[in-house]
Design a protein around this motif. Structure first.
Motif, PDB file in Angstrom:
ATOM      1  N   VAL A 276       0.854  -1.179   0.000  1.00  0.00           N
ATOM      2  CA  VAL A 276       0.000   0.000   0.000  1.00  0.00           C
ATOM      3  C   VAL A 276       0.892   1.233   0.000  1.00  0.00           C
ATOM      4  O   VAL A 276       1.897   1.275   0.698  1.00  0.00           O
ATOM      5  CB  VAL A 276      -0.916   0.012   1.248  1.00  0.00           C
ATOM      6  CG1 VAL A 276      -1.710   1.288   1.333  1.00  0.00           C
ATOM      7  CG2 VAL A 276      -1.842  -1.186   1.228  1.00  0.00           C
TER       8      VAL A 276
ATOM      9  N   GLU B 167      -7.755  -0.202   8.679  1.00  0.00           N
ATOM     10  CA  GLU B 167      -7.610  -0.780   7.344  1.00  0.00           C
ATOM     11  C   GLU B 167      -8.580  -0.144   6.357  1.00  0.00           C
ATOM     12  O   GLU B 167      -8.207   0.183   5.231  1.00  0.00           O
ATOM     13  CB  GLU B 167      -7.837  -2.293   7.394  1.00  0.00           C
ATOM     14  CG  GLU B 167      -6.735  -3.045   8.100  1.00  0.00           C
ATOM     15  CD  GLU B 167      -7.073  -4.509   8.377  1.00  0.00           C
ATOM     16  OE1 GLU B 167      -8.278  -4.888   8.321  1.00  0.00           O
ATOM     17  OE2 GLU B 167      -6.134  -5.276   8.661  1.00  0.00           O
TER      18      GLU B 167
ATOM     19  N   LEU C 115      -7.588   2.045   2.989  1.00  0.00           N
ATOM     20  CA  LEU C 115      -8.071   1.687   1.650  1.00  0.00           C
ATOM     21  C   LEU C 115      -8.877   2.828   1.031  1.00  0.00           C
ATOM     22  O   LEU C 115      -8.777   3.084  -0.174  1.00  0.00           O
ATOM     23  CB  LEU C 115      -8.909   0.414   1.709  1.00  0.00           C
ATOM     24  CG  LEU C 115      -8.133  -0.856   2.036  1.00  0.00           C
ATOM     25  CD1 LEU C 115      -9.070  -2.049   2.175  1.00  0.00           C
ATOM     26  CD2 LEU C 115      -7.066  -1.133   0.983  1.00  0.00           C
TER      27      LEU C 115
ATOM     28  N   GLN D 289      -6.400   5.273  -0.228  1.00  0.00           N
ATOM     29  CA  GLN D 289      -5.683   4.764  -1.386  1.00  0.00           C
ATOM     30  C   GLN D 289      -6.538   4.890  -2.655  1.00  0.00           C
ATOM     31  O   GLN D 289      -6.040   5.199  -3.720  1.00  0.00           O
ATOM     32  CB  GLN D 289      -5.281   3.301  -1.171  1.00  0.00           C
ATOM     33  CG  GLN D 289      -4.339   2.791  -2.228  1.00  0.00           C
ATOM     34  CD  GLN D 289      -3.926   1.364  -1.976  1.00  0.00           C
ATOM     35  OE1 GLN D 289      -4.610   0.611  -1.291  1.00  0.00           O
ATOM     36  NE2 GLN D 289      -2.791   0.982  -2.516  1.00  0.00           N
ATOM     37  N   LYS D 290      -7.845   4.688  -2.521  1.00  0.00           N
ATOM     38  CA  LYS D 290      -8.735   4.802  -3.673  1.00  0.00           C
ATOM     39  C   LYS D 290      -8.803   6.227  -4.194  1.00  0.00           C
ATOM     40  O   LYS D 290      -9.040   6.447  -5.368  1.00  0.00           O
ATOM     41  CB  LYS D 290     -10.148   4.341  -3.302  1.00  0.00           C
ATOM     42  CG  LYS D 290     -10.266   2.850  -3.126  1.00  0.00           C
ATOM     43  CD  LYS D 290     -11.673   2.460  -2.717  1.00  0.00           C
ATOM     44  CE  LYS D 290     -11.747   0.976  -2.425  1.00  0.00           C
ATOM     45  NZ  LYS D 290     -13.079   0.582  -1.940  1.00  0.00           N
TER      46      LYS D 290
END
Length: 194
Positions: free
Chosen positions: A74, A184, A188, A191-192
């Motif tokens: 990541v 988490e 995420l 990150q998107k």
């Protein structure tokens, strides 16, 4: 006379041993941190960063619990959030040591952290914490960097009977698992947005 001396010595030794025993709060805190370590949340007690409200709601004052989750494969931007009204908000106050407010009016977008630019990232802006009731009131900030996400919170308040009267030892693992799942999910989500 020899018996009284022997009794005094035994009492002295027992008293010394009892003084070495950790308090109930210390034992609870140890259990919390050991469970967090087992769940790979990497707990640490650190000096409160200068951009986080610490002791007495003053920035950078006191010690604070830092629980970090390292995420493989990541890549996250260096950014930070503070809790305002139960929601994540981008941290707008920059370190007074690192930035001169008069030289940069837009410190949210251009602040520095040990020479690294902190990016303004609004992917978690106004995102509710949605953490267990024993954890949520004590959460102060979130730091995201590279491949890790770090939450700053007063973990000792979680185990104190005065600040958390509903504390139950059997709920520690469940609460920490919810914390880990949220870390988490937030990573995420960020990150998107990249």
């Amino acid at each position: 006379m020899g018996m009284w001396i022997a009794i005094a010595i035994v009492l002295f030794v027992l008293g010394s041993m009892m003084a070495l025993k950790p308090s109930g709060i210390d034992q609870r805190l140890d259990k919390l941190r050991m469970t967090a370590r087992r769940l790979q949340l990497n707990p640490k007690l650190v000096t409160c960063p200068d951009w986080v409200k610490g002791k007495d709601n003053e920035y950078g004052r006191g010690m604070i619990g830092q629980y970090g989750l390292v995420l493989d494969n990541v890549k996250l931007p260096l950014t930070r959030y503070q809790v305002i009204d139960g929601q994540w908000r981008p941290a707008s106050n920059a370190s007074s040591n690192n930035i001169n407010a008069s030289s940069d009016n837009n410190s949210l977008n251009n602040s520095l952290n040990n020479g690294l630019a902190i990016q303004a990232n609004f992917s978690l802006d106004k995102e509710p914490l949605a953490l267990p009731v024993g954890i949520e009131p004590f959460v102060k900030a979130l730091l995201v960097k590279s491949n890790s996400i770090i939450i700053y919170w007063e973990d000792i308040a979680y185990v104190r009977p005065i600040t958390n009267p509903a504390y139950q030892q059997k709920a520690i693992e469940t609460d920490l698992l919810i914390l880990k799942e949220n870390l988490e999910r937030w990573a995420l989500q960020m990150q998107k947005q990249l």
